[in-house]
Design a protein around this motif. Structure first.
Motif, mmCIF file in Angstrom:
data_model
loop_
_atom_site.group_PDB
_atom_site.id
_atom_site.type_symbol
_atom_site.label_atom_id
_atom_site.label_comp_id
_atom_site.label_asym_id
_atom_site.label_seq_id
_atom_site.Cartn_x
_atom_site.Cartn_y
_atom_site.Cartn_z
ATOM 1 N N ASP A 272 -1.035 33.876 20.956
ATOM 2 C CA ASP A 272 0.041 33.956 21.944
ATOM 3 C C ASP A 272 -0.521 33.436 23.272
ATOM 4 O OD1 ASP A 272 1.633 34.904 24.077
ATOM 5 O OD2 ASP A 272 2.361 36.607 22.905
ATOM 6 N N ARG B 221 15.580 32.595 27.188
ATOM 7 C CA ARG B 221 15.106 32.790 25.823
ATOM 8 C C ARG B 221 14.764 31.471 25.133
ATOM 9 N NH1 ARG B 221 12.694 35.547 26.403
ATOM 10 N NH2 ARG B 221 12.382 36.275 24.275
ATOM 11 N N VAL C 27 1.389 32.455 26.142
ATOM 12 C CA VAL C 27 2.503 32.280 27.075
ATOM 13 C C VAL C 27 2.059 32.192 28.542
ATOM 14 C CG1 VAL C 27 4.159 33.407 25.519
ATOM 15 C CG2 VAL C 27 3.141 34.727 27.358
ATOM 16 N N TYR C 28 0.841 32.672 28.836
ATOM 17 C CA TYR C 28 0.355 32.593 30.232
ATOM 18 C C TYR C 28 -0.658 31.457 30.406
ATOM 19 C CZ TYR C 28 2.527 37.185 30.396
ATOM 20 O OH TYR C 28 3.432 38.221 30.318
ATOM 21 N N ASN D 215 -2.146 39.856 28.173
ATOM 22 C CA ASN D 215 -1.329 40.871 28.829
ATOM 23 C C ASN D 215 -1.684 42.175 28.115
ATOM 24 O OD1 ASN D 215 0.648 42.619 29.690
ATOM 25 N ND2 ASN D 215 2.341 41.538 28.737
ATOM 26 N N SER E 113 5.784 29.503 25.578
ATOM 27 C CA SER E 113 7.088 29.892 26.084
ATOM 28 C C SER E 113 7.383 29.171 27.384
ATOM 29 C CB SER E 113 7.039 31.399 26.341
ATOM 30 O OG SER E 113 8.210 31.836 26.938
ATOM 31 N N SER F 144 9.077 33.034 22.966
ATOM 32 C CA SER F 144 7.929 33.087 22.058
ATOM 33 C C SER F 144 8.065 34.293 21.136
ATOM 34 C CB SER F 144 6.631 33.165 22.850
ATOM 35 O OG SER F 144 6.559 34.405 23.494
HETATM 36 C C1 LIG Z 1 1.802 38.245 25.870
HETATM 37 C C2 LIG Z 1 3.275 38.029 25.879
HETATM 38 N N1 LIG Z 1 3.840 37.352 24.864
HETATM 39 C C3 LIG Z 1 5.167 37.141 24.833
HETATM 40 C C4 LIG Z 1 6.004 37.603 25.830
HETATM 41 C C5 LIG Z 1 7.478 37.348 25.721
HETATM 42 O O1 LIG Z 1 7.711 36.021 25.922
HETATM 43 P P1 LIG Z 1 9.120 35.326 25.651
HETATM 44 O O2 LIG Z 1 9.970 35.573 26.835
HETATM 45 O O3 LIG Z 1 8.742 33.897 25.505
HETATM 46 O O4 LIG Z 1 9.665 35.889 24.386
HETATM 47 C C6 LIG Z 1 5.471 38.317 26.886
HETATM 48 C C7 LIG Z 1 6.351 38.849 27.953
HETATM 49 O O5 LIG Z 1 5.986 39.652 28.763
HETATM 50 C C8 LIG Z 1 4.073 38.530 26.920
HETATM 51 O O6 LIG Z 1 3.494 39.202 27.918
#
Ligand SMILES: Cc1ncc(COP(=O)(O)O)c(C=O)c1O
Length: 386
Positions: free
Chosen positions: A197, A239, A199-200, A169, A228, A95
């Motif tokens: 974002d 990746r 990703v979680y 995060n 992601s 991401s």
């Molecule tokens: C909020 C957030 N976005 C993106 C990422 C990175 O994700 P990616 O591995 O998909 O680049 C992280 C990784 O810790 C994250 O905490």
């Protein structure tokens, strides 16, 4: 010889520094969000087969078709985002790759972007590479509520976009539908983009739903959603991530992605397409495991005397050691992080890594609980014995 001004300013971030430090003492790293559980077998098998079948050439810059089709289905059904088809999807190098291309596609140097604090450091670091100014709007513990009046007053004629991270995060905040609706109204009133974002997205607790901003009709046409496979399938090192959004933006992001690194790794994309977990049981088991680990981590920190706002989502606990500040070695976040490494061999991240003003994070540490069960258990036992 002189480096570029941009390179001169770069420093290793605290999170990687803690990793180096904890490895040196052979301790347990709850600092970096590395997530070292195994990736699903079906995906690993798929990738091995793709490599054996010489799927080794450049992929189309937007990503391989079978994977994009899976993502279309997932984005429609899980996120409720009304995408037309694969042209709304861009597969990227994590991401992070998607964030970089979104920033370059939407923003010019001198533009302003609003972020919420505490924030994820890479967002700010990448915005800086594009010479975009950042304004931060604080979210306050323990509920991490957003002050929408403050948000609106931070907007200036130069503001072009708002970045949100849900689940967040480091603090685990999960944006509610009501909050997203208020945000969407502000975006519309000021004609701004949103970069979100997510990703979680599969890690939300206590029955709280994950809601995508782009699932709101009023926001979909101005929102780029990033996600992601790193976190969902425990494959941070592969990746692979993606962006979804309006076709006219995704197309330009794809052209940028092509210039930056041509394509995301093609055999791994095919592998992922083969093993793409659509099975609900996978996600339910993952969530149950994380929920159990969240409880263990929060209770251990509470036993040690920390104040712990239990995270609503993601896999971090952002806890305050202010009640321990009179103990030797706990006068600020950097010192407390070092004390934990030295005394019990547990790595965390100093709170200042998530704030513009280091003082705002002076009594906070972030702990990642995405660890193998036995390692987390051992780390918790050590923390309880502090
Ligand atoms: C909020 C957030 N976005 C993106 C990422 C990175 O994700 P990616 O591995 O998909 O680049 C992280 C990784 O810790 C994250 O905490």
């Amino acid at each position: 010889m002189k480096l570029s001004t941009l390179a001169e300013d770069l420093r290793q971030n605290d999170i990687r520094a803690v990793t180096a430090r904890i490895n040196a003492v052979n301790g347990i790293n709850l600092g970096q969000g590395i997530c070292d559980m195994p990736a699903p077998d079906a995906i690993k098998e798929g990738a091995k087969a793709a490599i054996d079948n010489d799927q080794s050439i450049y992929a189309p810059f937007g990503g391989v078709e079978p994977l994009k089709r899976h993502i279309v289905d997932k984005v429609r059904s899980f996120n409720g985002i009304p995408v037309d088809g694969p042209d709304n999807i861009l597969i990227t190098a994590g991401s992070t790759g998607a964030f970089v291309t979104a920033v370059f596609a939407l923003l010019d140097p001198g533009d302003e972007v609003i972020q919420f604090e505490p924030w994820y450091g890479y967002h700010g670091g990448i915005l800086k590479l594009r010479d975009v100014s950042q304004k931060t709007v604080p979210m306050s513990a323990p509920s991490w509520e957003v002050d929408f009046d403050r948000l609106e007053s931070a907007i200036t004629p130069k503001t072009r976009a708002i970045v949100i991270t849900t689940p967040n995060n480091p603090c685990g905040k999960v944006w509610s539908r009501e909050e997203l609706e208020q945000l969407a109204a502000i975006l519309e009133r000021h004609d701004l983009y949103a970069i979100t974002d997510e990703v979680y997205e599969y890690m939300t607790y206590d029955g709280r739903p994950h809601i995508s901003l782009a699932s709101l009709e009023s926001a979909a046409h101005r929102t780029i959603t990033l996600s992601s496979f790193s976190k969902t399938f425990n494959m941070t090192g592969w990746r692979l991530g993606y962006a979804t959004g309006p076709e006219w933006i995704i197309e330009k992001m794809g052209l940028l992605s092509d210039l930056f690194y041509i394509c995301a790794p093609s055999p791994l994309q095919y592998g992922l397409a083969d093993g793409f977990a659509t099975d609900r049981a996978y996600y339910e088991t993952m969530l149950r495991d994380y929920d159990r680990k969240r409880t263990r981590m929060c209770e251990a920190l509470e036993t040690a005397g920390f104040t712990v706002p239990w995270p609503e989502g993601a896999y971090y606990v952002f806890a305050s050691f202010e009640p321990l500040r009179d103990r030797p070695g706990f006068s600020n976040d950097k010192q407390a992080c070092e004390t934990l490494i030295e005394e019990v061999g547990v790595g965390s991240v100093p709170g200042r890594s998530f704030y513009t003003d280091p003082d705002d994070g002076q009594y906070l540490l972030r702990f990642c609980f995405a660890k193998k069960e036995h390692e987390l258990e051992e780390a918790c036992r050590r923390i309880e014995g502090l």
